[in-house]
Structure formats: structure tokens, C-alpha cells
Design a protein around this motif. Structure first.
Motif, PDB file in Angstrom:
ATOM      1  N   HIS A   1      56.872  14.947  38.731  1.00 22.32           N
ATOM      2  CA  HIS A   1      57.006  14.216  37.477  1.00 22.32           C
ATOM      3  C   HIS A   1      58.207  13.281  37.557  1.00 22.32           C
ATOM      4  O   HIS A   1      59.143  13.510  38.331  1.00 22.32           O
ATOM      5  N   PRO A   2      58.167  12.181  36.784  1.00 27.83           N
ATOM      6  CA  PRO A   2      59.247  11.193  36.850  1.00 27.83           C
ATOM      7  C   PRO A   2      60.518  11.688  36.180  1.00 27.83           C
ATOM      8  O   PRO A   2      60.480  12.358  35.143  1.00 27.83           O
TER       9      PRO A   2
ATOM     10  N   TRP B   1      50.140  21.920  46.699  1.00 23.30           N
ATOM     11  CA  TRP B   1      50.681  23.170  46.134  1.00 23.30           C
ATOM     12  C   TRP B   1      49.617  23.824  45.273  1.00 23.30           C
ATOM     13  O   TRP B   1      49.064  23.187  44.369  1.00 23.30           O
ATOM     14  N   LYS B   2      49.295  25.050  45.604  1.00 25.03           N
ATOM     15  CA  LYS B   2      48.357  25.851  44.811  1.00 25.03           C
ATOM     16  C   LYS B   2      47.038  25.121  44.534  1.00 25.03           C
ATOM     17  O   LYS B   2      46.526  25.111  43.408  1.00 25.03           O
ATOM     18  N   GLY B   3      46.495  24.468  45.564  1.00 19.57           N
ATOM     19  CA  GLY B   3      45.207  23.805  45.450  1.00 19.57           C
ATOM     20  C   GLY B   3      45.246  22.399  44.892  1.00 19.57           C
ATOM     21  O   GLY B   3      44.205  21.738  44.799  1.00 19.57           O
ATOM     22  N   LEU B   4      46.435  21.918  44.524  1.00 15.68           N
ATOM     23  CA  LEU B   4      46.576  20.567  43.968  1.00 15.68           C
ATOM     24  C   LEU B   4      47.141  19.634  45.039  1.00 15.68           C
ATOM     25  O   LEU B   4      48.113  19.979  45.716  1.00 15.68           O
ATOM     26  N   THR B   5      46.528  18.474  45.195  1.00 13.65           N
ATOM     27  CA  THR B   5      46.999  17.477  46.162  1.00 13.65           C
ATOM     28  C   THR B   5      47.386  16.198  45.432  1.00 13.65           C
ATOM     29  O   THR B   5      46.572  15.620  44.699  1.00 13.65           O
ATOM     30  N   MET B   6      48.638  15.774  45.628  1.00 16.40           N
ATOM     31  CA  MET B   6      49.123  14.518  45.067  1.00 16.40           C
ATOM     32  C   MET B   6      49.634  13.649  46.208  1.00 16.40           C
ATOM     33  O   MET B   6      50.310  14.142  47.119  1.00 16.40           O
ATOM     34  N   VAL B   7      49.303  12.376  46.168  1.00 13.99           N
ATOM     35  CA  VAL B   7      49.713  11.442  47.220  1.00 13.99           C
ATOM     36  C   VAL B   7      50.574  10.354  46.605  1.00 13.99           C
ATOM     37  O   VAL B   7      50.150   9.656  45.676  1.00 13.99           O
ATOM     38  N   VAL B   8      51.789  10.212  47.131  1.00 13.17           N
ATOM     39  CA  VAL B   8      52.695   9.139  46.725  1.00 13.17           C
ATOM     40  C   VAL B   8      52.573   8.035  47.762  1.00 13.17           C
ATOM     41  O   VAL B   8      52.955   8.210  48.920  1.00 13.17           O
ATOM     42  N   SER B   9      52.061   6.884  47.350  1.00 15.45           N
ATOM     43  CA  SER B   9      51.759   5.826  48.327  1.00 15.45           C
ATOM     44  C   SER B   9      53.005   5.216  48.946  1.00 15.45           C
ATOM     45  O   SER B   9      52.954   4.722  50.067  1.00 15.45           O
ATOM     46  N   GLY B  10      54.165   5.260  48.234  1.00 15.88           N
ATOM     47  CA  GLY B  10      55.254   4.378  48.642  1.00 15.88           C
ATOM     48  C   GLY B  10      54.758   2.944  48.528  1.00 15.88           C
ATOM     49  O   GLY B  10      53.846   2.639  47.744  1.00 15.88           O
TER      50      GLY B  10
ATOM     51  N   PRO C   1      40.500   9.162  42.642  1.00 11.11           N
ATOM     52  CA  PRO C   1      41.301  10.343  42.322  1.00 11.11           C
ATOM     53  C   PRO C   1      41.023  10.819  40.901  1.00 11.11           C
ATOM     54  O   PRO C   1      40.515  10.077  40.060  1.00 11.11           O
ATOM     55  N   GLY C   2      41.395  12.064  40.632  1.00 12.13           N
ATOM     56  CA  GLY C   2      41.266  12.572  39.273  1.00 12.13           C
ATOM     57  C   GLY C   2      42.145  11.794  38.308  1.00 12.13           C
ATOM     58  O   GLY C   2      41.779  11.600  37.143  1.00 12.13           O
ATOM     59  N   GLU C   3      43.314  11.353  38.797  1.00 13.43           N
ATOM     60  CA  GLU C   3      44.217  10.528  37.997  1.00 13.43           C
ATOM     61  C   GLU C   3      44.893   9.511  38.906  1.00 13.43           C
ATOM     62  O   GLU C   3      45.145   9.788  40.082  1.00 13.43           O
ATOM     63  N   LEU C   4      45.203   8.349  38.331  1.00 16.10           N
ATOM     64  CA  LEU C   4      46.016   7.333  38.989  1.00 16.10           C
ATOM     65  C   LEU C   4      47.324   7.206  38.231  1.00 16.10           C
ATOM     66  O   LEU C   4      47.323   6.988  37.016  1.00 16.10           O
ATOM     67  N   TRP C   5      48.439   7.365  38.929  1.00 15.14           N
ATOM     68  CA  TRP C   5      49.756   7.105  38.357  1.00 15.14           C
ATOM     69  C   TRP C   5      50.319   5.869  39.031  1.00 15.14           C
ATOM     70  O   TRP C   5      50.232   5.730  40.255  1.00 15.14           O
ATOM     71  N   ILE C   6      50.885   4.982  38.247  1.00 12.77           N
ATOM     72  CA  ILE C   6      51.422   3.728  38.795  1.00 12.77           C
ATOM     73  C   ILE C   6      52.939   3.780  38.686  1.00 12.77           C
ATOM     74  O   ILE C   6      53.495   3.912  37.596  1.00 12.77           O
ATOM     75  N   THR C   7      53.612   3.678  39.828  1.00 10.51           N
ATOM     76  CA  THR C   7      55.059   3.892  39.835  1.00 10.51           C
ATOM     77  C   THR C   7      55.843   2.669  39.381  1.00 10.51           C
ATOM     78  O   THR C   7      56.747   2.764  38.565  1.00 10.51           O
ATOM     79  N   HIS C   8      55.535   1.485  39.944  1.00  7.19           N
ATOM     80  CA  HIS C   8      56.332   0.300  39.638  1.00  7.19           C
ATOM     81  C   HIS C   8      55.511  -0.936  39.976  1.00  7.19           C
ATOM     82  O   HIS C   8      54.571  -0.887  40.746  1.00  7.19           O
TER      83      HIS C   8
ATOM     84  N   ARG D   1      47.995   6.282  34.223  1.00  2.00           N
ATOM     85  CA  ARG D   1      49.206   6.176  33.421  1.00  2.00           C
ATOM     86  C   ARG D   1      50.260   5.441  34.221  1.00  2.00           C
ATOM     87  O   ARG D   1      50.255   5.458  35.459  1.00  2.00           O
ATOM     88  N   ALA D   2      51.150   4.757  33.495  1.00  2.00           N
ATOM     89  CA  ALA D   2      52.258   4.043  34.131  1.00  2.00           C
ATOM     90  C   ALA D   2      53.519   4.889  34.019  1.00  2.00           C
ATOM     91  O   ALA D   2      53.866   5.352  32.934  1.00  2.00           O
ATOM     92  N   LEU D   3      54.188   5.085  35.146  1.00  2.00           N
ATOM     93  CA  LEU D   3      55.408   5.883  35.150  1.00  2.00           C
ATOM     94  C   LEU D   3      56.639   5.060  34.813  1.00  2.00           C
ATOM     95  O   LEU D   3      57.659   5.607  34.415  1.00  2.00           O
ATOM     96  N   ALA D   4      56.554   3.744  35.005  1.00  2.00           N
ATOM     97  CA  ALA D   4      57.664   2.835  34.678  1.00  2.00           C
ATOM     98  C   ALA D   4      58.967   3.281  35.341  1.00  2.00           C
ATOM     99  O   ALA D   4      60.019   3.292  34.720  1.00  2.00           O
TER     100      ALA D   4
END
Length: 336
Positions: free
Chosen positions: A9-10, A106-115, A298-305, A323-326
Motif C-alpha cells: 500500500h502507498p 504472499w498467501k496466494g496473492l501476486t502483485m507486480v510493480v512495473s517500475g 489483472p484483477g486490479e490496476l494501480w497506477i503509481t505516477h 485506482r490512482a496511487l498519486a
């Protein structure tokens, strides 16, 4: 299913992984950091422990000194490391040498941070590898439909045509020191330019580092001129700031060029006094961003910047919750 926010989380420092106790590309010094690539807005000195690819660690040591972190851990592409029960792996992002996506499981959840990433071929680094995931956390530097980058070969051909048209002038190409400069050099080599390419002194250390990691840049020479007409008909690669510096006046009626995705915006080229804008980006353009999300689903897209609103709207229309993380602290200029 675990809520994604429980894994990443941000925070003001950057993306934080509570169970792992680490941050991804933190913008302030932290106890433990996973770094996606060596650009200074993502890779900062002063962390207690840093995990990154061997190439990114080498880049950070070159830029900040050997003691840039308390401890370092090299993680090759595809290797898996456990941090407090959280699995972390790094896969190619196609941005610059050593750039990676951070895959956090972690515990069956996969999150990918693209950089930062791009999808087109780059002769200086491995290509982006898509990773199926529950949440894809993407940059959006060029997240507007107006940003559709032309083929790299077309832009290099424009540069070489200008060199042929103005043999009495020096072509001075502004390119960022990490990634862009070496990519321009390699693209010139692939286009058949086998003469020495003259480089500003600020690029020499990173050029040597790239060559030490297997990227052949061909014959290079210092960008020195003792008389006004020196280096007529030659190509000089320099940091973008040098184009406006007194240093540039030593060359033969220089043609100012700038290699950047921002050269798609004519006003930016005019502001910089760029005579030959070259639209060469190390970031995904609009089509690459949307194609990547469509491919991954993906189940969700988060946009970092970056330019978040258009990609949010596109995702909504295509059935991908977003969602946008800003996040702040990631500059658009250093790497682009």
C-alpha cells in the motif's frame, strides 16, 4: 482472498509491504528497499538494505559510491528471494540496463510493480516479460492517447539523413546518461554508423559500465574540439543540459537534437531550442500501456505516477478495476 492493501500500500515513503517489512523504490531512506532500476528518482542512497538486480546495484555504486546502502543483495532475473515470509522476484522491465519489475507473492496473492517499463525492443537490455498477477501496479508517464511513439529506426534514420544533409555541421544529441545515451549509440550502430561517436565526459563512466555488462557501443571518442570547425559531420552525444551550455558552442554550427518521448510535444522542443526533436522514449507509450493491461487482465490496476486519468478511464471502459496511487517523488525528466 487477502486484500491487496495488506500486501502493498502507498505511504509517503513509497509502496510499503507490511508483512515483508520492505518498500519498493522508496523516495526516502528506509530500513529495507527493493529497487526496480538505477534512475535516481527510483534508486536513492541511504537505505539500510537494498535488493536489486546485479546491474542496478552496479549502477547505484557507480553513481553514489560503494557504500550507498548498509547492505546489498543481488537478485538475478527469475530468482526468488523470501523476505519475512514474502516471496520477491525480479523480471525484466525493458526500461534500462538491469531494470526490473518487482513480483511480490504472499498467501496466494501476486502483485507486480512495473517500475518504469517499455514494450518495444531495446538492444541494451532484456525485453519486458509479462507476469500474470492479481494486481498490476503500472507507471503512466505517457498515459495519454497523444503519446504514440514512432518506430525507433525511423527516428535514427531522420538523424542520419540530417547528418548527410549538413556535413558541415556537428549533430549534438541530448540523451540522458543512464539508458538513453547507450540506446541511441546502439541504434546508430545497428543503422550502420561505424565511425567513432563522440561523447560528453559525463557519459563516460556509465558507458564503460554498460560495456562491462556486455553492451558493445563500438568506437567512442571524447567530445573535444579545439577549433570552431572541429567535429563537422560528426555525431556527439551529451546530457540534455549540455545543449544549452557554453560547452556546445565549441562545435561546428551544431544541430541541436534531443532524444525523448517528450519531443512528441512540439512546445517542449521549442522551449528547449531543439532543432531536431527525436521521439525516442524509454517508457511505454499509450498503446503499450493499454496493450499491457489488456494482455495481463489483472484483477486490479494501480497506477503509481504519470498521466493517470486517461488510463483510469480506459481501464474502466475495458472492465479492469483501477485506482490512482498519486505517488510523489518520481520525476519525469531524469529517466526520460
Amino acid at each position: 482472498m487477502i486484500r491487496p492493501e495488506a500486501l502493498l500500500h502507498p505511504t509517503p515513503e513509497g509502496l510499503f509491504c507490511p508483512p515483508g517489512g520492505f518498500y519498493v523504490d522508496p523516495v526516502r531512506p528506509v530500513d529495507r528497499a527493493v529497487i526496480t532500476h538505477g534512475h535516481s528518482d527510483h534508486a536513492r542512497a541511504g537505505h539500510g538494505a537494498v535488493l536489486a538486480t546485479p546491474e542496478t546495484l552496479a549502477i547505484m555504486a557507480e553513481r553514489y559510491g560503494a557504500d550507498f546502502a548498509g547492505t546489498t543483495q543481488a537478485c538475478a532475473y527469475g530468482a526468488r528471494v523470501e523476505i519475512n515470509g514474502v516471496e520477491v522476484s525480479l523480471v525484466p522491465a525493458g526500461h534500462v540496463l538491469g531494470s526490473a519489475q518487482a513480483v511480490v507473492r504472499w498467501k496466494g496473492l501476486t502483485m507486480v510493480v512495473s517500475g518504469d517499463y517499455k514494450r518495444r525492443r531495446d538492444p541494451t537490455c532484456p525485453a519486458f516479460e509479462p507476469v500474470p498477477c492479481d494486481v498490476f501496479i503500472s507507471e503512466a508517464t505517457f498515459g495519454l492517447p497523444v503519446f504514440r511513439h514512432p518506430p525507433d529506426g525511423d527516428e535514427i534514420a531522420r538523424l542520419l539523413r540530417s547528418v548527410a544533409q549538413f556535413p558541415e555541421r556537428t549533430h549534438l544529441v541530448g540523451a540522458y546518461a543512464l539508458g538513453k545515451a547507450q540506446r541511441v549509440i546502439r541504434l546508430l550502430r545497428e543503422a550502420g554508423w561505424d565511425r567513432p561517436i563522440h561523447v560528453h565526459g559525463a557519459l563516460e563512466r556509465l558507458n564503460r559500465l554498460y560495456e562491462a555488462h556486455g553492451v558493445d557501443l563500438g568506437p567512442l571518442a571524447p567530445a573535444t574540439a579545439s577549433a570552431k570547425g572541429d567535429l563537422a559531420g560528426e555525431i556527439v552525444i551529451a546530457p540534455p543540459s549540455a545543449l544549452q551550455d557554453r560547452w556546445s558552442r565549441r562545435f561546428a554550427d551544431p544541430v541541436g537534437a534531443f532524444a525523448s518521448g517528450w519531443m512528441r510535444v512540439r512546445a517542449r522542443a521549442r522551449q528547449r531550442g531543439v532543432e531536431l526533436p527525436l521521439v525516442l522514449s524509454d517508457h511505454a507509450d499509450w498503446d503499450e500501456l493499454t496493450a499491457t493491461v489488456d494482455e495481463l487482465r489483472p484483477g486490479e490496476l494501480w497506477i503509481t505516477h504519470g498521466r493517470e486519468e486517461a488510463l483510469l478511464r480506459w481501464s474502466e471502459l475495458h472492465g479492469v478495476p483501477a485506482r490512482a496511487l498519486a505517488l510523489v517523488g518520481y520525476e519525469e525528466e531524469e529517466g526520460e
